[in-house]
Design a protein around this motif. Structure first.
Motif, PDB file in Angstrom:
ATOM      1  N   GLN A  70      20.972   6.284   0.779  1.00 39.96           N
ATOM      2  CA  GLN A  70      21.774   7.027  -0.201  1.00 39.96           C
ATOM      3  C   GLN A  70      22.537   8.154   0.486  1.00 39.96           C
ATOM      4  N   ALA A  71      21.917   8.798   1.466  1.00 40.16           N
ATOM      5  CA  ALA A  71      22.523   9.961   2.117  1.00 40.16           C
ATOM      6  C   ALA A  71      23.433   9.556   3.266  1.00 40.16           C
ATOM      7  N   THR A  72      24.236   8.535   3.052  1.00 40.77           N
ATOM      8  CA  THR A  72      25.169   8.052   4.077  1.00 40.77           C
ATOM      9  C   THR A  72      26.597   8.178   3.584  1.00 40.77           C
ATOM     10  N   ASN A  99       0.851  -1.195   0.000  1.00 42.99           N
ATOM     11  CA  ASN A  99       0.000   0.000   0.000  1.00 42.99           C
ATOM     12  C   ASN A  99       0.883   1.240   0.000  1.00 42.99           C
ATOM     13  N   GLY A 100       0.240   2.393  -0.158  1.00 38.96           N
ATOM     14  CA  GLY A 100       0.974   3.642  -0.266  1.00 38.96           C
ATOM     15  C   GLY A 100       1.813   3.957   0.963  1.00 38.96           C
ATOM     16  N   ARG A 101       1.335   3.582   2.135  1.00 37.69           N
ATOM     17  CA  ARG A 101       2.091   3.858   3.371  1.00 37.69           C
ATOM     18  C   ARG A 101       3.441   3.159   3.345  1.00 37.69           C
ATOM     19  N   TYR A 102       3.447   1.904   2.950  1.00 39.89           N
ATOM     20  CA  TYR A 102       4.711   1.160   2.924  1.00 39.89           C
ATOM     21  C   TYR A 102       5.562   1.539   1.709  1.00 39.89           C
ATOM     22  N   TYR A 103       4.935   1.993   0.641  1.00 35.17           N
ATOM     23  CA  TYR A 103       5.725   2.513  -0.477  1.00 35.17           C
ATOM     24  C   TYR A 103       6.514   3.744  -0.017  1.00 35.17           C
ATOM     25  N   ASP A 104       5.823   4.627   0.722  1.00 37.54           N
ATOM     26  CA  ASP A 104       6.499   5.816   1.245  1.00 37.54           C
ATOM     27  C   ASP A 104       7.621   5.427   2.208  1.00 37.54           C
ATOM     28  N   LYS A 105       7.340   4.427   3.030  1.00 40.65           N
ATOM     29  CA  LYS A 105       8.349   3.962   3.990  1.00 40.65           C
ATOM     30  C   LYS A 105       9.576   3.424   3.245  1.00 40.65           C
ATOM     31  N   ALA A 106       9.350   2.664   2.186  1.00 38.98           N
ATOM     32  CA  ALA A 106      10.455   2.106   1.397  1.00 38.98           C
ATOM     33  C   ALA A 106      11.275   3.229   0.762  1.00 38.98           C
ATOM     34  N   GLU A 107      10.601   4.250   0.247  1.00 38.53           N
ATOM     35  CA  GLU A 107      11.321   5.360  -0.376  1.00 38.53           C
ATOM     36  C   GLU A 107      12.137   6.126   0.658  1.00 38.53           C
ATOM     37  N   GLU A 108      11.578   6.310   1.847  1.00 43.17           N
ATOM     38  CA  GLU A 108      12.323   6.993   2.908  1.00 43.17           C
ATOM     39  C   GLU A 108      13.591   6.223   3.268  1.00 43.17           C
ATOM     40  N   CYS A 109      13.476   4.908   3.333  1.00 47.70           N
ATOM     41  CA  CYS A 109      14.655   4.077   3.636  1.00 47.70           C
ATOM     42  C   CYS A 109      15.710   4.220   2.552  1.00 47.70           C
ATOM     43  N   LEU A 110      15.294   4.168   1.292  1.00 48.51           N
ATOM     44  CA  LEU A 110      16.235   4.291   0.177  1.00 48.51           C
ATOM     45  C   LEU A 110      16.926   5.655   0.194  1.00 48.51           C
ATOM     46  N   SER A 111      16.185   6.684   0.536  1.00 48.68           N
ATOM     47  CA  SER A 111      16.769   8.031   0.598  1.00 48.68           C
ATOM     48  C   SER A 111      17.785   8.130   1.724  1.00 48.68           C
ATOM     49  N   GLU A 154      22.253   2.459  -7.700  1.00 55.84           N
ATOM     50  CA  GLU A 154      23.600   1.984  -8.021  1.00 55.84           C
ATOM     51  C   GLU A 154      24.315   1.669  -6.713  1.00 55.84           C
ATOM     52  N   ILE A 155      25.150   0.651  -6.752  1.00 55.28           N
ATOM     53  CA  ILE A 155      25.904   0.254  -5.569  1.00 55.28           C
ATOM     54  C   ILE A 155      27.300   0.868  -5.633  1.00 55.28           C
ATOM     55  N   ASP A 156      27.757   1.403  -4.531  1.00 56.39           N
ATOM     56  CA  ASP A 156      29.086   2.002  -4.439  1.00 56.39           C
ATOM     57  C   ASP A 156      30.148   0.935  -4.691  1.00 56.39           C
ATOM     58  N   ASP A 157      31.098   1.218  -5.587  1.00 58.74           N
ATOM     59  CA  ASP A 157      32.131   0.224  -5.895  1.00 58.74           C
ATOM     60  C   ASP A 157      32.997  -0.093  -4.676  1.00 58.74           C
ATOM     61  N   SER A 167      34.970   7.564   1.908  1.00 60.51           N
ATOM     62  CA  SER A 167      33.552   7.902   1.913  1.00 60.51           C
ATOM     63  C   SER A 167      32.768   6.839   1.154  1.00 60.51           C
ATOM     64  N   VAL A 168      32.214   5.906   1.910  1.00 60.04           N
ATOM     65  CA  VAL A 168      31.445   4.818   1.317  1.00 60.04           C
ATOM     66  C   VAL A 168      29.968   5.059   1.616  1.00 60.04           C
ATOM     67  N   SER A 169      29.158   5.012   0.568  1.00 52.92           N
ATOM     68  CA  SER A 169      27.715   5.153   0.739  1.00 52.92           C
ATOM     69  C   SER A 169      27.071   3.778   0.613  1.00 52.92           C
ATOM     70  N   LEU A 170      26.092   3.497   1.483  1.00 50.08           N
ATOM     71  CA  LEU A 170      25.427   2.190   1.423  1.00 50.08           C
ATOM     72  C   LEU A 170      24.696   2.013   0.092  1.00 50.08           C
ATOM     73  N   ILE A 171      24.175   3.096  -0.445  1.00 49.73           N
ATOM     74  CA  ILE A 171      23.642   3.114  -1.815  1.00 49.73           C
ATOM     75  C   ILE A 171      24.247   4.331  -2.504  1.00 49.73           C
ATOM     76  N   HIS A 172      24.918   4.095  -3.614  1.00 50.74           N
ATOM     77  CA  HIS A 172      25.631   5.184  -4.273  1.00 50.74           C
ATOM     78  C   HIS A 172      24.678   6.207  -4.888  1.00 50.74           C
ATOM     79  N   ARG A 173      23.624   5.732  -5.524  1.00 48.26           N
ATOM     80  CA  ARG A 173      22.689   6.646  -6.173  1.00 48.26           C
ATOM     81  C   ARG A 173      21.289   6.028  -6.170  1.00 48.26           C
TER      82      ARG A 173
END
Length: 401
Positions: A268-270, A253-265, A306-309, A284-290
């Motif tokens: 990325q911002a790590t 549902n939309g609530r968990y879609y939003d939750k998933a997007e928040e996690c991905l964001s 994208e995954i950080d090399d 500087s290693v990011s858990l998710i590059h982009r």
């Protein structure tokens, strides 16, 4: 002994016996012999060498010093001026020696300090240079490794393969307080160059970003690695929010879609600064590059990541752990973090309760409450079938794989 025959060597020995050092005794004997030779032409007399020694010998203690028999000197003339001069000189010398003895030890001269100074250990500059050379060598190796990964179009699966029903995690991150178990109602903390607790010897991790939780961020990250594992490192991969929520066991549902997007964001911002003797230094290693959403708002909307090399390097050398996804994702955050630690060891080491609390980033400040929470996690982990048995005894947590 008369002036007709003066035994300089015998006289020197007597002076030494009287307390003079050999060099001073030799000097006195030599100069006395010269003086007597010069004065013998004017007059002859008898000199008592023992009496001269007495002038600069320590004063005898009456209680223990035996009486000295008087030596009769018949018609002995007065000492020559030279004899009186040297007697006065060495009387002063003896007084100086007595003063130095009573004053205690003196400060050594520069020459003496240099002679007695212990040999210095090898300069720290040499050690620092060697350490710097080692760091440069590691950096060069890391750079060459990343270049080779890109040149050969290697994937994470080529470096760390795991089956599709499993998930994987680098051991150093499994033992770190990267994903916390803090209460859901507690606001997440923004970290800036924050040193996080790690239960790996010789590993240091500094984290910048929004606090990550084991409840959601850890699971999303592991599922993203699953999506990206067969793509060449650095290549974008896509999936839908539906696929992600379904694979996580979340509601569609939309609530968990939003939750998933928040996690991905958040992922990325790590930025992790990682230091270890095995790898060296990752700045500087990011858990998710982009991460971005393609065609947002449309039916064919998809997530692209994208995954950080450099993240791939953490898996290298089989330094990662694999686990059964269905059982793992069903664990509570505390039980999952406990399993993270134990699965990262082929033979699990006992873990202190306090170390586990720090690794979980827990706010619990009461030992009794934390012990109860840990006991429940042990029971849950044992019941999951991921380990044979896990239990608390005293101030430690034990596990049998």
């Amino acid at each position: 002994m008369t002036l007709d025959f003066f035994d300089e060597e015998e006289y020197r020995k007597r002076l030494i016996a009287g307390g003079l050092d050999p060099a001073s005794a030799a000097e006195v004997a030599s100069k006395t012999a010269a003086s007597r030779k010069a004065s013998s032409q004017a007059q002859k007399h008898i000199i008592n060498a023992a009496a001269l020694v007495q002038l600069y010998a320590p004063a005898p203690t009456p209680a223990v010093e035996p009486a000295v028999p008087q030596v009769e000197v018949a018609s002995a003339p007065s000492p020559s001026p030279a004899d009186e001069y040297w007697a006065t000189v060495y009387s002063h010398y003896q007084q100086d020696q007595a003063k130095q003895a009573s004053a205690g030890p003196t400060q050594p001269t520069r020459r003496e300090r240099m002679a007695t100074a212990p040999k210095k250990k090898p300069s720290t500059a040499v050690a620092e240079l060697a350490d710097k050379a080692h760091q440069l060598e590691q950096a060069a190796t890391l750079k060459a490794t990343k270049a080779q990964i890109k040149e050969l179009q290697l994937s994470l699966f080529d470096i760390a393969p795991w089956a599709d029903n499993l998930r994987a995690m680098p051991n150093d991150l499994a033992r770190a307080a990267l994903f916390t178990v803090r209460n859901k109602r507690t606001p997440r903390v923004a970290r800036q160059s924050h040193s996080i607790f790690v239960l790996s010897k010789g590993v240091e991790i500094t984290y910048t970003g929004i606090e990550l939780r084991a409840d959601d961020d850890e699971l999303v990250w592991q599922q993203v690695l699953e999506y990206a594992k067969r793509a060449p490192v650095g290549s974008p991969v896509t999936f839908t929010f539906y696929e992600l929520c379904k694979d996580l066991g979340w509601s569609i549902n939309g609530r968990y879609y939003d939750k998933a997007e928040e996690c991905l964001s958040r992922l990325q911002a790590t930025a992790l600064q990682f230091i270890s003797g095995r790898i060296g230094r990752l700045e500087s290693v990011s858990l998710i590059h982009r991460f971005r959403v393609l065609d947002r708002g449309k039916k064919n909307s998809r997530c692209q990541v994208e995954i950080d090399d450099e993240m791939v390097v953490l898996f290298a050398g089989k330094y990662y752990s694999k686990f059964e996804w269905e059982k793992y994702r069903s664990l509570s955050p505390t039980a999952r973090r406990m399993f993270d630690y134990f699965v990262s060891h082929s033979e699990p080491f006992p873990m202190l309760l306090e170390s586990f609390r720090l690794m979980c980033g827990s706010d619990s400040d009461r030992l009794k409450k934390w012990t109860e929470q840990t006991n429940k996690a042990c029971e849950e982990l044992t019941g999951s079938g991921l380990v044979k048995k896990s239990w608390v005894a005293g101030d430690k947590i034990y596990c049998e794989r």
